[in-house]
Write an enzyme that holds these catalytic residues in place. Structure first.
Site, PDB file in Angstrom:
ATOM      1  CB  SER A  22      -0.809  -0.091   1.378  1.00  0.00           C
ATOM      2  OG  SER A  22      -0.292  -0.298   2.264  1.00  0.00           O
ATOM      3  CE  LYS A  56       0.304  -8.283   3.590  1.00  0.00           C
ATOM      4  NZ  LYS A  56      -0.198  -8.205   2.149  1.00  0.00           N
ATOM      5  CD  GLU A  72      -7.521  -5.928   1.930  1.00  0.00           C
ATOM      6  OE1 GLU A  72      -6.197  -6.350   1.789  1.00  0.00           O
ATOM      7  OE2 GLU A  72      -7.498  -5.109   1.374  1.00  0.00           O
TER       8      GLU A  72
HETATM    9  O1  KIV Z   1      -0.170  -3.179   1.613  1.00  0.00           O
HETATM   10  C1  KIV Z   1      -1.054  -3.443   2.670  1.00  0.00           C
HETATM   11  O2  KIV Z   1      -1.258  -2.407   3.341  1.00  0.00           O
HETATM   12  C2  KIV Z   1      -1.810  -4.618   3.032  1.00  0.00           C
HETATM   13  C3  KIV Z   1      -3.029  -4.806   4.232  1.00  0.00           C
HETATM   14  C4  KIV Z   1      -3.126  -5.999   4.584  1.00  0.00           C
HETATM   15  C5  KIV Z   1      -2.678  -3.702   5.477  1.00  0.00           C
HETATM   16  O3  KIV Z   1      -1.448  -5.635   2.581  1.00  0.00           O
END
Ligand code: KIV
Length: 266
Positions: free
Chosen positions: A46, A114, A183
């Site tokens: 993000s 992630k 999400e």
């Molecule tokens: O990039 C991001 O902000 C995310 C959200 C799950 C917080 O992947």
């Protein structure tokens, strides 16, 4: 306070204690979050929409994420530090994913990566975990896939979607992910995902039944130019208005000659 580890997060889940996760993309914000006791800091992709001005997260590059991660890593002393793998840094092949995840893991202080996706991405997750790279899963609304599904729509609205969410969570757990982010999922669906796996399930727009919550830091601070934020975002302060007032006053004082006065001159 000691550095947060995977066993510690699992312990909090066993005790039923909620975990606080938040994004950070720069040294200052990460230092404040770490000092205040945020337990997991995510250098989210993000970063692209909040700081780079992209309209979605797809254009974010490895190089951009590496710069942000180095800044955040210098500030984080206690929190677990996870980095989002940007679009196309892990989808091409597991080898590519390992190479790119390895670039993040080589930054001192980074604790894991992630990846977005479930069943489809599980073989890659397994390869990363076998290399000793901790993986945080991400199911439900997948921002890197919005072009395919046609937008930011909440998930878990049909039986097929619910079955898919559960299958995705189970596949990630079997592949060795240490936790899962869910999400934009209906709040009634989250307990079904939690029942299906033993690892912690953290939510962003997934209701109150999660083992912890994550939000984008600029959203909770009210620092966004977006006309509409997602329903689940809670604005705790309107920093944008505070910044606007300060800059307006500065402009006015420079134009009128009131700044610099004697107090601010040598
Ligand atoms: O990039 C991001 O902000 C995310 C959200 C799950 C917080 O992947």
């Amino acid at each position: 306070m000691k550095k947060i580890t995977i066993p510690y997060l699992w312990e909090l889940k066993r005790k039923g204690e909620k975990v606080v996760l938040l994004t950070a993309y720069d040294y200052m914000m990460a230092a404040i979050e770490d000092m205040l006791g945020v337990e997991v800091i995510l250098v989210g992709d993000s970063y692209g929409t909040t700081l780079m001005g992209y309209s979605d997260t797809l254009p974010v590059t490895m190089e951009e994420m590496l710069v942000a991660t180095r800044a955040v890593a210098r500030a984080v002393k206690n929190a677990m530090l996870i980095v989002d793998m940007p679009f196309m840094s892990y989808q091409v092949s597991p080898e590519d994913a390992i190479r790119n995840a390895g670039r993040f893991m080589k930054i001192e202080g980074v604790d894991g990566v992630k990846l977005e996706g479930g069943v489809d991405i599980a073989p890659t997750v397994e390869r990363l975990v076998k290399c000793g790279i901790p993986v945080m899963g991400h199911v439900g609304l997948l921002p890197q896939s919005i072009k395919q599904v046609g937008g930011y729509r909440a998930r878990g609205r049909t039986d097929t979607e619910i079955k898919q969410l559960i299958a995705d969570a189970k596949a990630l757990e079997s592949a060795g992910a240490f936790c899962i982010i869910v999400e934009a999922v209906k709040k009634e669906v989250t307990p079904l995902i939690k029942e299906a796996v033993d690892i912690p399930v953290y939510g962003i727009g997934a209701g109150p039944h999660c083992d912890g919550q994550i939000l984008v830091v600029y959203d909770i601070l009210g620092l966004t130019l977006l006309p509409k934020v997602p329903k689940f975002v809670k604005k705790y302060v309107d920093i944008k208005s505070i910044i606007e007032a300060a800059i307006k006053q500065y402009i006015e004082e420079v134009k009128s000659g009131r700044y610099p006065d004697d107090k601010h001159s040598y």
